[in-house]
Design a protein around this motif. Structure first.
Motif, PDB file in Angstrom:
ATOM      1  N   GLY A  43       0.816  -1.331  -0.094  1.00  8.02           N
ATOM      2  CA  GLY A  43      -0.042   0.004  -0.024  1.00  8.02           C
ATOM      3  C   GLY A  43       0.776   1.405   0.003  1.00  8.02           C
ATOM      4  O   GLY A  43       0.435   2.294   0.723  1.00  8.02           O
ATOM      5  N   VAL A  44       1.909   1.230  -0.637  1.00  9.14           N
ATOM      6  CA  VAL A  44       2.812   2.350  -0.719  1.00  9.14           C
ATOM      7  C   VAL A  44       2.805   2.827  -1.882  1.00  9.14           C
ATOM      8  O   VAL A  44       3.161   2.093  -3.163  1.00  9.14           O
ATOM      9  CB  VAL A  44       4.261   1.901  -0.469  1.00  9.14           C
ATOM     10  N   GLU A  45       2.483   4.186  -2.064  1.00  8.74           N
ATOM     11  CA  GLU A  45       2.449   4.810  -3.459  1.00  8.74           C
ATOM     12  C   GLU A  45       3.869   5.390  -4.105  1.00  8.74           C
ATOM     13  O   GLU A  45       4.263   5.116  -5.084  1.00  8.74           O
ATOM     14  CB  GLU A  45       1.422   5.926  -3.589  1.00  8.74           C
ATOM     15  N   ARG A  46       4.472   6.179  -2.918  1.00  9.29           N
ATOM     16  CA  ARG A  46       5.849   6.773  -3.532  1.00  9.29           C
ATOM     17  C   ARG A  46       6.770   6.404  -2.197  1.00  9.29           C
ATOM     18  O   ARG A  46       6.301   6.396  -1.158  1.00  9.29           O
ATOM     19  CB  ARG A  46       5.836   8.056  -3.631  1.00  9.29           C
ATOM     20  N   ALA A  47       7.948   6.122  -2.562  1.00 13.62           N
ATOM     21  CA  ALA A  47       8.975   5.866  -1.623  1.00 13.62           C
ATOM     22  C   ALA A  47      10.244   6.529  -2.078  1.00 13.62           C
ATOM     23  O   ALA A  47      10.697   6.559  -3.267  1.00 13.62           O
ATOM     24  CB  ALA A  47       8.927   4.352  -1.170  1.00 13.62           C
ATOM     25  N   ALA A  48      11.379   6.111  -1.227  1.00 11.76           N
ATOM     26  CA  ALA A  48      12.722   6.466  -1.377  1.00 11.76           C
ATOM     27  C   ALA A  48      13.244   5.119  -1.640  1.00 11.76           C
ATOM     28  O   ALA A  48      13.074   3.869  -1.032  1.00 11.76           O
ATOM     29  CB  ALA A  48      13.545   7.372  -0.494  1.00 11.76           C
ATOM     30  N   PHE A  49      14.305   5.008  -2.625  1.00  9.99           N
ATOM     31  CA  PHE A  49      15.061   3.835  -2.967  1.00  9.99           C
ATOM     32  C   PHE A  49      16.274   3.667  -2.727  1.00  9.99           C
ATOM     33  O   PHE A  49      17.124   4.653  -2.909  1.00  9.99           O
ATOM     34  CB  PHE A  49      14.576   3.082  -4.280  1.00  9.99           C
ATOM     35  N   VAL A  50      17.018   2.492  -2.147  1.00 11.18           N
ATOM     36  CA  VAL A  50      18.526   2.503  -1.570  1.00 11.18           C
ATOM     37  C   VAL A  50      18.760   1.061  -2.281  1.00 11.18           C
ATOM     38  O   VAL A  50      18.287   0.178  -2.026  1.00 11.18           O
ATOM     39  CB  VAL A  50      18.832   2.628  -0.268  1.00 11.18           C
ATOM     40  N   GLY A  51      19.851   1.014  -3.297  1.00  4.50           N
ATOM     41  CA  GLY A  51      20.450  -0.067  -3.741  1.00  4.50           C
ATOM     42  C   GLY A  51      22.115  -0.146  -3.518  1.00  4.50           C
ATOM     43  O   GLY A  51      22.618   1.016  -3.764  1.00  4.50           O
ATOM     44  N   THR A  52      22.590  -1.012  -2.903  1.00  6.10           N
ATOM     45  CA  THR A  52      23.973  -1.169  -2.665  1.00  6.10           C
ATOM     46  C   THR A  52      24.750  -2.073  -3.628  1.00  6.10           C
ATOM     47  O   THR A  52      24.023  -3.318  -3.538  1.00  6.10           O
ATOM     48  CB  THR A  52      24.260  -1.314  -1.023  1.00  6.10           C
ATOM     49  N   SER A  53      25.871  -1.777  -3.907  1.00  7.27           N
ATOM     50  CA  SER A  53      26.582  -2.928  -4.656  1.00  7.27           C
ATOM     51  C   SER A  53      25.706  -3.244  -5.866  1.00  7.27           C
ATOM     52  O   SER A  53      25.488  -2.646  -6.704  1.00  7.27           O
ATOM     53  CB  SER A  53      26.985  -4.097  -3.815  1.00  7.27           C
ATOM     54  N   GLY A  54      25.426  -4.768  -5.935  1.00 10.59           N
ATOM     55  CA  GLY A  54      24.477  -5.366  -7.171  1.00 10.59           C
ATOM     56  C   GLY A  54      23.126  -4.631  -7.165  1.00 10.59           C
ATOM     57  O   GLY A  54      22.687  -4.601  -7.889  1.00 10.59           O
ATOM     58  N   GLY A  55      22.811  -4.220  -5.694  1.00 14.90           N
ATOM     59  CA  GLY A  55      21.790  -3.465  -5.989  1.00 14.90           C
ATOM     60  C   GLY A  55      21.476  -2.166  -6.458  1.00 14.90           C
ATOM     61  O   GLY A  55      20.131  -1.508  -6.559  1.00 14.90           O
ATOM     62  N   GLY A  56      22.528  -1.484  -6.614  1.00 16.24           N
ATOM     63  CA  GLY A  56      22.417  -0.229  -7.122  1.00 16.24           C
ATOM     64  C   GLY A  56      21.928   0.095  -8.540  1.00 16.24           C
ATOM     65  O   GLY A  56      21.068   0.726  -8.760  1.00 16.24           O
ATOM     66  N   ALA A  57      22.213  -1.059  -9.418  1.00 12.38           N
ATOM     67  CA  ALA A  57      21.865  -1.115 -10.597  1.00 12.38           C
ATOM     68  C   ALA A  57      20.262  -1.112 -10.674  1.00 12.38           C
ATOM     69  O   ALA A  57      19.721  -0.495 -11.524  1.00 12.38           O
ATOM     70  CB  ALA A  57      22.474  -2.088 -11.596  1.00 12.38           C
ATOM     71  N   HIS A  58      19.640  -2.178  -9.794  1.00  5.45           N
ATOM     72  CA  HIS A  58      18.357  -2.435  -9.846  1.00  5.45           C
ATOM     73  C   HIS A  58      17.640  -1.018  -9.301  1.00  5.45           C
ATOM     74  O   HIS A  58      16.530  -0.772  -9.588  1.00  5.45           O
ATOM     75  CB  HIS A  58      18.045  -3.541  -9.014  1.00  5.45           C
ATOM     76  N   ALA A  59      18.239  -0.358  -8.346  1.00  7.22           N
ATOM     77  CA  ALA A  59      17.807   0.785  -8.076  1.00  7.22           C
ATOM     78  C   ALA A  59      17.713   2.077  -9.030  1.00  7.22           C
ATOM     79  O   ALA A  59      16.573   2.692  -9.084  1.00  7.22           O
ATOM     80  CB  ALA A  59      18.523   1.717  -6.597  1.00  7.22           C
ATOM     81  N   LEU A  60      18.658   2.186 -10.005  1.00  7.85           N
ATOM     82  CA  LEU A  60      18.470   2.848 -11.099  1.00  7.85           C
ATOM     83  C   LEU A  60      17.562   2.304 -11.985  1.00  7.85           C
ATOM     84  O   LEU A  60      17.011   3.394 -12.678  1.00  7.85           O
ATOM     85  CB  LEU A  60      19.910   2.951 -11.755  1.00  7.85           C
ATOM     86  N   ALA A  61      17.106   1.097 -12.253  1.00 13.61           N
ATOM     87  CA  ALA A  61      16.248   0.763 -12.845  1.00 13.61           C
ATOM     88  C   ALA A  61      14.609   1.502 -12.419  1.00 13.61           C
ATOM     89  O   ALA A  61      13.728   1.913 -13.039  1.00 13.61           O
ATOM     90  CB  ALA A  61      15.984  -0.868 -12.802  1.00 13.61           C
ATOM     91  N   VAL A  62      14.542   1.634 -11.015  1.00 13.99           N
ATOM     92  CA  VAL A  62      13.459   2.325 -10.390  1.00 13.99           C
ATOM     93  C   VAL A  62      13.516   3.801 -10.886  1.00 13.99           C
ATOM     94  O   VAL A  62      12.488   4.371 -11.401  1.00 13.99           O
ATOM     95  CB  VAL A  62      13.453   2.256  -8.843  1.00 13.99           C
ATOM     96  N   ALA A  63      14.475   4.341 -10.803  1.00 12.82           N
ATOM     97  CA  ALA A  63      14.750   5.707 -11.347  1.00 12.82           C
ATOM     98  C   ALA A  63      14.295   5.987 -12.787  1.00 12.82           C
ATOM     99  O   ALA A  63      14.135   7.174 -13.143  1.00 12.82           O
ATOM    100  CB  ALA A  63      16.274   6.330 -10.892  1.00 12.82           C
ATOM    101  N   THR A  64      14.578   4.961 -13.541  1.00  9.58           N
ATOM    102  CA  THR A  64      14.211   5.170 -14.879  1.00  9.58           C
ATOM    103  C   THR A  64      13.077   4.621 -15.549  1.00  9.58           C
ATOM    104  O   THR A  64      12.388   5.507 -16.175  1.00  9.58           O
ATOM    105  CB  THR A  64      15.480   4.327 -15.793  1.00  9.58           C
ATOM    106  N   LEU A  65      12.554   3.738 -14.889  1.00 10.50           N
ATOM    107  CA  LEU A  65      11.288   2.861 -15.322  1.00 10.50           C
ATOM    108  C   LEU A  65       9.968   3.117 -14.339  1.00 10.50           C
ATOM    109  O   LEU A  65       9.149   2.777 -14.695  1.00 10.50           O
ATOM    110  CB  LEU A  65      11.621   1.373 -15.600  1.00 10.50           C
ATOM    111  N   LEU A  66      10.487   3.463 -13.120  1.00  8.50           N
ATOM    112  CA  LEU A  66       9.422   3.596 -12.161  1.00  8.50           C
ATOM    113  C   LEU A  66       9.531   5.037 -11.405  1.00  8.50           C
ATOM    114  O   LEU A  66       9.223   5.209 -10.447  1.00  8.50           O
ATOM    115  CB  LEU A  66       9.485   2.405 -11.103  1.00  8.50           C
ATOM    116  N   ALA A  67      10.023   6.087 -12.209  1.00 11.57           N
ATOM    117  CA  ALA A  67      10.264   7.377 -11.761  1.00 11.57           C
ATOM    118  C   ALA A  67       9.220   7.984 -10.733  1.00 11.57           C
ATOM    119  O   ALA A  67       9.343   8.546  -9.790  1.00 11.57           O
ATOM    120  CB  ALA A  67      10.754   8.148 -12.742  1.00 11.57           C
TER     121      ALA A  67
END
Length: 233
Positions: A43-67
């Protein structure tokens, strides 16, 4: 405390780790579907995202495709896209030979990569059970990372053992996804992005952080001049 003072943190296991089923052939982009499903279920509409190491690219996917659902995206010691950096020399420059070998291993078939890396992972798992300080294996990590590892070795080992409980596929599929086409271009990111990296990192060298900071629109760079991969503030 007031409810407004609390931070709700959600995290998940990428496919192939712990209780999460493997997803053969997954790309970095595929994480967006999982993340959106988790947000909807929580039930979360908007959030801040953190991805570390291998998770960093996956966080950038959110910044690009789920902005629209991202208030901020923090890419911490994350890799840059190998196919967009210009050359393998740029991608591997400053990287410890052990990590170079892992990226090269996943250029083979999934089964061949499993065979090539299985022995190393078994040695790391044995170290996690008996001597957590030895998990790093032959990697020549900087002093700053060694100091962090000494303080956190026990908890790190516990997470490591849980992550690899079902096998190696999560690790192998992660390296494979990071090494090939991500399924999106982080230079098209629309959400606010922080790129953080350590100058002495040998897991994900500083050149990756510099590339991301220079190529992601409006990205803010945080550079730890003394840090490595595990020694970020």
């Amino acid at each position: 405390r007031r409810s407004s003072d609390l931070i709700r943190q959600l995290s998940y296991d990428r496919p192939g780790y712990a209780d999460s089923d493997p997803q053969p052939g997954r790309s970095v982009r595929d994480a967006v579907d999982d993340i959106e499903a988790i947000l909807d279920a929580a039930g979360v509409e908007r959030a801040a995202f953190v991805g570390t190491s291998g998770g960093g690219a996956h966080a950038l996917a959110v910044a690009t495709l789920l902005a629209p659902r991202a208030t901020l995206v923090h890419c911490n010691v994350g890799t840059a896209p190998r196919l967009l950096m210009g050359s393998d020399e740029a991608f591997f420059e400053g990287m410890d030979p052990e990590n170079v070998r892992r990226f090269q291993a996943v250029e083979q078939t999934r089964e061949q990569a499993h065979e090539a890396l299985g022995g190393d992972i078994e040695r790391m798992l044995a170290a996690a059970r008996s001597d957590p300080m030895a998990i790093k294996g032959k990697m020549q990590i900087p002093q700053a990372d060694l100091e962090v590892h000494r303080r956190t070795a026990a908890s790190y080992a516990a997470v490591f053992l849980e992550s690899f409980r079902p096998g190696y596929w999560g690790f192998i599929d992660d390296f494979s996804a990071l090494a090939r086409d991500w399924g999106f271009d982080p230079r098209e990111a629309k959400a606010p992005v922080i790129v953080e990296y350590g100058v002495h990192d040998v897991n994900v060298p500083a050149g990756h952080g510099r590339w991301l900071a220079e190529n992601i629109p409006g990205a803010r760079a945080i550079v730890n001049q003394e840090g490595g991969h595990r020694s970020m503030p």
